[in-house]
Design a protein around this motif. Sequence first.
Motif, PDB file in Angstrom:
ATOM      1  N   SER A 175      -9.438  20.525   2.319  1.00  0.00           N
ATOM      2  CA  SER A 175      -9.290  21.218   3.609  1.00  0.00           C
ATOM      3  C   SER A 175      -8.055  20.723   4.353  1.00  0.00           C
ATOM      4  O   SER A 175      -7.551  21.397   5.250  1.00  0.00           O
ATOM      5  CB  SER A 175     -10.535  21.003   4.461  1.00  0.00           C
ATOM      6  N   SER A 176      -7.587  19.534   3.984  1.00  0.00           N
ATOM      7  CA  SER A 176      -6.383  18.969   4.605  1.00  0.00           C
ATOM      8  C   SER A 176      -5.112  19.404   3.879  1.00  0.00           C
ATOM      9  O   SER A 176      -4.053  18.798   4.056  1.00  0.00           O
ATOM     10  CB  SER A 176      -6.488  17.439   4.553  1.00  0.00           C
ATOM     11  N   GLN A 177      -5.195  20.457   3.060  1.00  0.00           N
ATOM     12  CA  GLN A 177      -4.098  20.781   2.149  1.00  0.00           C
ATOM     13  C   GLN A 177      -2.770  21.118   2.832  1.00  0.00           C
ATOM     14  O   GLN A 177      -1.724  21.084   2.189  1.00  0.00           O
ATOM     15  CB  GLN A 177      -4.494  21.924   1.208  1.00  0.00           C
ATOM     16  N   GLY A 218      -1.648   9.795   5.207  1.00  0.00           N
ATOM     17  CA  GLY A 218      -2.621   9.003   5.973  1.00  0.00           C
ATOM     18  C   GLY A 218      -3.833   9.805   6.404  1.00  0.00           C
ATOM     19  O   GLY A 218      -4.425   9.532   7.443  1.00  0.00           O
ATOM     20  N   THR A 219      -4.252  10.789   5.583  1.00  0.00           N
ATOM     21  CA  THR A 219      -5.451  11.560   5.946  1.00  0.00           C
ATOM     22  C   THR A 219      -6.705  11.041   5.238  1.00  0.00           C
ATOM     23  O   THR A 219      -7.764  11.686   5.307  1.00  0.00           O
ATOM     24  CB  THR A 219      -5.287  13.066   5.626  1.00  0.00           C
ATOM     25  N   SER A 220      -6.592   9.903   4.580  1.00  0.00           N
ATOM     26  CA  SER A 220      -7.773   9.340   3.906  1.00  0.00           C
ATOM     27  C   SER A 220      -8.909   9.153   4.902  1.00  0.00           C
ATOM     28  O   SER A 220      -8.713   8.671   6.017  1.00  0.00           O
ATOM     29  CB  SER A 220      -7.427   7.985   3.285  1.00  0.00           C
ATOM     30  N   CYS A 242      -1.883  16.962   3.537  1.00  0.00           N
ATOM     31  CA  CYS A 242      -2.019  15.820   2.608  1.00  0.00           C
ATOM     32  C   CYS A 242      -1.072  15.971   1.420  1.00  0.00           C
ATOM     33  O   CYS A 242      -0.606  17.057   1.104  1.00  0.00           O
ATOM     34  CB  CYS A 242      -3.472  15.670   2.150  1.00  0.00           C
ATOM     35  N   THR A 243      -0.796  14.841   0.756  1.00  0.00           N
ATOM     36  CA  THR A 243       0.223  14.842  -0.293  1.00  0.00           C
ATOM     37  C   THR A 243      -0.401  14.797  -1.699  1.00  0.00           C
ATOM     38  O   THR A 243      -1.551  14.372  -1.870  1.00  0.00           O
ATOM     39  CB  THR A 243       1.131  13.602  -0.163  1.00  0.00           C
ATOM     40  N   ILE A 244       0.392  15.173  -2.663  1.00  0.00           N
ATOM     41  CA  ILE A 244      -0.074  15.134  -4.056  1.00  0.00           C
ATOM     42  C   ILE A 244      -0.348  13.686  -4.485  1.00  0.00           C
ATOM     43  O   ILE A 244      -1.296  13.420  -5.224  1.00  0.00           O
ATOM     44  CB  ILE A 244       0.973  15.806  -4.979  1.00  0.00           C
ATOM     45  N   VAL A 298       0.857  -1.199   0.000  1.00  0.00           N
ATOM     46  CA  VAL A 298       0.000   0.000   0.000  1.00  0.00           C
ATOM     47  C   VAL A 298       0.884   1.236   0.000  1.00  0.00           C
ATOM     48  O   VAL A 298       1.762   1.352   0.861  1.00  0.00           O
ATOM     49  CB  VAL A 298      -0.856   0.084   1.293  1.00  0.00           C
ATOM     50  N   ALA A 299       0.626   2.146  -0.939  1.00  0.00           N
ATOM     51  CA  ALA A 299       1.307   3.445  -0.891  1.00  0.00           C
ATOM     52  C   ALA A 299       0.639   4.271   0.198  1.00  0.00           C
ATOM     53  O   ALA A 299      -0.566   4.196   0.399  1.00  0.00           O
ATOM     54  CB  ALA A 299       1.169   4.154  -2.235  1.00  0.00           C
ATOM     55  N   ARG A 300       1.437   5.060   0.893  1.00  0.00           N
ATOM     56  CA  ARG A 300       0.872   5.942   1.926  1.00  0.00           C
ATOM     57  C   ARG A 300       1.516   7.322   1.823  1.00  0.00           C
ATOM     58  O   ARG A 300       2.736   7.448   1.751  1.00  0.00           O
ATOM     59  CB  ARG A 300       1.137   5.347   3.312  1.00  0.00           C
TER      60      ARG A 300
HETATM   61  C1  LIG Z   1      -9.474  17.178   8.268  1.00  0.00           C
HETATM   62  C2  LIG Z   1      -9.562  16.574   6.882  1.00  0.00           C
HETATM   63  C3  LIG Z   1     -10.096  17.329   5.843  1.00  0.00           C
HETATM   64  C4  LIG Z   1     -10.194  16.795   4.548  1.00  0.00           C
HETATM   65  N1  LIG Z   1     -10.707  17.557   3.545  1.00  0.00           N
HETATM   66  C5  LIG Z   1     -10.779  17.063   2.291  1.00  0.00           C
HETATM   67  C6  LIG Z   1     -11.313  17.857   1.219  1.00  0.00           C
HETATM   68  O1  LIG Z   1     -11.713  19.007   1.386  1.00  0.00           O
HETATM   69  N2  LIG Z   1     -11.355  17.286   0.003  1.00  0.00           N
HETATM   70  C7  LIG Z   1     -10.911  16.017  -0.242  1.00  0.00           C
HETATM   71  O2  LIG Z   1     -10.976  15.570  -1.381  1.00  0.00           O
HETATM   72  N3  LIG Z   1     -10.410  15.261   0.752  1.00  0.00           N
HETATM   73  C8  LIG Z   1     -10.324  15.740   1.997  1.00  0.00           C
HETATM   74  N4  LIG Z   1      -9.813  14.964   3.005  1.00  0.00           N
HETATM   75  C9  LIG Z   1      -9.376  13.581   2.727  1.00  0.00           C
HETATM   76  C10 LIG Z   1      -7.858  13.424   2.438  1.00  0.00           C
HETATM   77  O3  LIG Z   1      -7.112  14.488   2.980  1.00  0.00           O
HETATM   78  C11 LIG Z   1      -7.593  13.303   0.936  1.00  0.00           C
HETATM   79  O4  LIG Z   1      -8.179  12.111   0.450  1.00  0.00           O
HETATM   80  C12 LIG Z   1      -6.100  13.303   0.563  1.00  0.00           C
HETATM   81  O5  LIG Z   1      -5.959  13.313  -0.841  1.00  0.00           O
HETATM   82  C13 LIG Z   1      -5.310  12.142   1.123  1.00  0.00           C
HETATM   83  O6  LIG Z   1      -3.940  12.432   0.980  1.00  0.00           O
HETATM   84  P1  LIG Z   1      -2.844  11.693   1.868  1.00  0.00           P
HETATM   85  O7  LIG Z   1      -1.500  12.171   1.456  1.00  0.00           O
HETATM   86  O8  LIG Z   1      -3.151  11.795   3.288  1.00  0.00           O
HETATM   87  O9  LIG Z   1      -3.046  10.194   1.333  1.00  0.00           O
HETATM   88  P2  LIG Z   1      -3.208   8.839   2.158  1.00  0.00           P
HETATM   89  O10 LIG Z   1      -4.349   8.928   3.086  1.00  0.00           O
HETATM   90  O11 LIG Z   1      -1.897   8.443   2.713  1.00  0.00           O
HETATM   91  O12 LIG Z   1      -3.570   7.846   0.961  1.00  0.00           O
HETATM   92  C14 LIG Z   1      -4.774   8.000   0.274  1.00  0.00           C
HETATM   93  C15 LIG Z   1      -4.829   6.992  -0.872  1.00  0.00           C
HETATM   94  O13 LIG Z   1      -3.850   7.340  -1.837  1.00  0.00           O
HETATM   95  C16 LIG Z   1      -3.007   6.238  -2.133  1.00  0.00           C
HETATM   96  N5  LIG Z   1      -1.705   6.825  -2.460  1.00  0.00           N
HETATM   97  C17 LIG Z   1      -0.964   7.672  -1.709  1.00  0.00           C
HETATM   98  N6  LIG Z   1       0.134   8.046  -2.389  1.00  0.00           N
HETATM   99  C18 LIG Z   1       0.074   7.441  -3.604  1.00  0.00           C
HETATM  100  C19 LIG Z   1       0.919   7.432  -4.743  1.00  0.00           C
HETATM  101  N7  LIG Z   1       2.053   8.142  -4.796  1.00  0.00           N
HETATM  102  N8  LIG Z   1       0.549   6.673  -5.805  1.00  0.00           N
HETATM  103  C20 LIG Z   1      -0.597   5.946  -5.791  1.00  0.00           C
HETATM  104  N9  LIG Z   1      -1.430   5.915  -4.725  1.00  0.00           N
HETATM  105  C21 LIG Z   1      -1.095   6.659  -3.654  1.00  0.00           C
HETATM  106  C22 LIG Z   1      -3.042   5.411  -0.861  1.00  0.00           C
HETATM  107  O14 LIG Z   1      -2.693   4.076  -1.114  1.00  0.00           O
HETATM  108  C23 LIG Z   1      -4.489   5.566  -0.448  1.00  0.00           C
HETATM  109  O15 LIG Z   1      -5.305   4.684  -1.169  1.00  0.00           O
HETATM  110  C24 LIG Z   1      -9.729  15.470   4.308  1.00  0.00           C
HETATM  111  C25 LIG Z   1      -9.184  14.725   5.354  1.00  0.00           C
HETATM  112  C26 LIG Z   1      -9.110  15.260   6.630  1.00  0.00           C
HETATM  113  C27 LIG Z   1      -8.515  14.425   7.724  1.00  0.00           C
END
Ligand SMILES: Cc1cc2nc3c(=O)[nH]c(=O)nc-3n(C[C@H](O)[C@H](O)[C@H](O)COP(=O)(O)OP(=O)(O)OC[C@H]3O[C@@H](n4cnc5c(N)ncnc54)[C@H](O)[C@@H]3O)c2cc1C
Length: 455
Positions: free
Chosen positions: A130-132, A69-71, A135-137, A64-66
Motif C-alpha cells: 500500500s506504500s508503493q 523509512g516506511t518500515s 517505498c523502495t525496491i 543500516v541501509a535505508r
Molecule cells: C502506510 C503504509 C502502508 C504499508 N503497506 C504495506 C503493504 O501493503 N505491504 C507490505 O509488505 N508492507 C507495507 N508497508 C511497510 C513498508 O512500506 C515496506 O516494508 C517497504 O518494503 C519498506 O520500504 P522502504 O523503502 O521504506 O524501506 P525502509 O523502511 O527504509 O527499510 C526497510 C528494511 O529494508 C532494509 N533495506 C533497505 N534498502 C535495502 C537495500 N538496498 N539492501 C538491503 N536492505 C535494505 C533496511 O535496512 C530495513 O531493514 C507499509 C508501510 C506504510 C507506512
Amino acid sequence: MTVLDDLRPRLGRRLLTGPAELAVFGCDALTAFYERPAAVVLVESADEVVAVVRACHREGVPFVARGSGTSLSGGSLPIGGGVVIALNRLDRVLSVDPDARTAVVEPGVINLDVSRAALPHGLMYCPDPSSQSVCTIGGNLAFNSGGAHCLRHGMTANHVLGIRAVLPDGELVELGGDSVEPLGPDVAGMFCGSEGLFGIALEVTVRLVAVAEATHTALAVYDSLEQAGDAVARIVAAGLLPVAMEIMDALAIEAAEASVKPNYPKGAALLIVELEGERGVVDADAAALRELLRASGAGEVVATEDPDARALIWKGRKSAFSAVGWLAPDYIVQDGVVPRTRLGEALAEIGRMGAAAGIRVANVFHAGDGNLHPLILFDGREPGMLERAEALAGDILRLCIRLGGSITGEHGVGVEKREYLPLMFTPADLELMRRLRRAVDPAELANRGKMLAVA
Ligand SMILES: Cc1cc2nc3c(=O)[nH]c(=O)nc-3n(C[C@H](O)[C@H](O)[C@H](O)COP(=O)(O)OP(=O)(O)OC[C@H]3O[C@@H](n4cnc5c(N)ncnc54)[C@H](O)[C@@H]3O)c2cc1C
C-alpha cells in the motif's frame, strides 16, 4: 565521525553529522522506537555504498541501509547509533527488457516507478505494498514485501531474479541472475527477506508481467466482520482465484472516508475482490463471484471495470493506515497471519481483546492470505498507553500463533517482533538462522540487532 573521515572530501555535504540533520533518521514508520544515528550518508552511487561499507567493516562500526523509512517494524532503526546509508538517490531504472520481461533497477527506485517504466511495453511490476508510491525496491527486497495483489501473483521473492550486493565485509557478489531457473542454491532467495542482515542490494533484476486484458473489481458490504471473513473462505473454496481480496471494518472505513473520501457504501465491513485475466475468463468468474457474494449474505454489491472508479476503491483501501491518523494520534499496526479458514474466529477474538483492554482496534487487511493488520489506536501522550497498546499487540500475535498462523506476513520482524520469534521457531531453528547470519557477517555489523538480538 572518525570512521568516515577519509570519505569526507568525497561526500562533502552528503555526510550528515549535525544533530538536527540526524534527527529525522532516528526512526521509521514505527515511531514508537527512536535511536539517533552517529552519521547519515546520502550516497549517489553504488561505489559510494561499497566505500562506506568497507570503512564501517574496517572500523567495526554498524551500518543500516535505508530506503524510504516506511518500515512498520523498526527495520531501518539505527540501533546503538552507527551509520545510516540512505539509498534514495540511487533511483534509476537501469533497463527494461520487454522480450525477457525483466527490469534492472537501483535499490532506491520507488516501487510504483518500476511499473511506470514498464507500462509503455504493456508490462507491470506486481508486488504492490500500500506504500508503493513511496517505498523502495531495496526495502521491498529486504522485507519480501507483499501487497493487495500478491494473493495470486506472489510476494517480492517471487519477482526478484538477481541481486548485485555488497556483503558486510565490502565484497561484491552477484546472486541469482536474469533467469527464472537459476543454477545452484537459491542464494538470491536467501537474501530476499533477510531484513538487511546479509548486506546491501545495489542492483536488482525483477520480473515483469503483462498488464491483464480485463480487470473487474467488486465491493461487497456486510453486517459483520465475521461474515466478510467467511465470504473469503467461500470464494476460495469455490475455486475462484482473485488477484486480491481485502477487508476493511467500520473503523477503517470511517478513517478512509474522513481522509481520502472513497465514498464507500455504509456497512460494518467491506470486502473488496478483484479479478483479472482474459476477457472471457473474467466475465465467467465475475458471474460466479456475484452469486457467491449474494450467498454469503452481502448487502449492497458494487462491481466495476471503470479505471477511475476502481482507482477510488483502491485509494480508500491503500490510504487506510495513514487515514487512521484521523481517529487517534498514534497507532501500532500488527501483521500476524492466520489460516484463511479461521479469519472469522480471529477477528471476533481481536474485537473481544480490544474491548477488554479498552482500546479501539481498526482492521484493514489482506483477507485472501489471512494476513491481518489490526491497527491499535491510542494516544501516546497518556501515561502508560503505549505499554498497554504494545501488550495488546503482543496478545494478538500470540492469538495468531495459537490459531496456526505466523507473527508476520510481510512487515518483517525488525526490532519490534524479535521477542516473539521463539513462539514460532525452535531453539535449533533460531540457532541455524544465527549461524547463517554469522557466516556472512561475523561481527554483526549489517543492520545490527534486527530480527536476531545481538549475542
Ligand atoms: C502506510 C503504509 C502502508 C504499508 N503497506 C504495506 C503493504 O501493503 N505491504 C507490505 O509488505 N508492507 C507495507 N508497508 C511497510 C513498508 O512500506 C515496506 O516494508 C517497504 O518494503 C519498506 O520500504 P522502504 O523503502 O521504506 O524501506 P525502509 O523502511 O527504509 O527499510 C526497510 C528494511 O529494508 C532494509 N533495506 C533497505 N534498502 C535495502 C537495500 N538496498 N539492501 C538491503 N536492505 C535494505 C533496511 O535496512 C530495513 O531493514 C507499509 C508501510 C506504510 C507506512
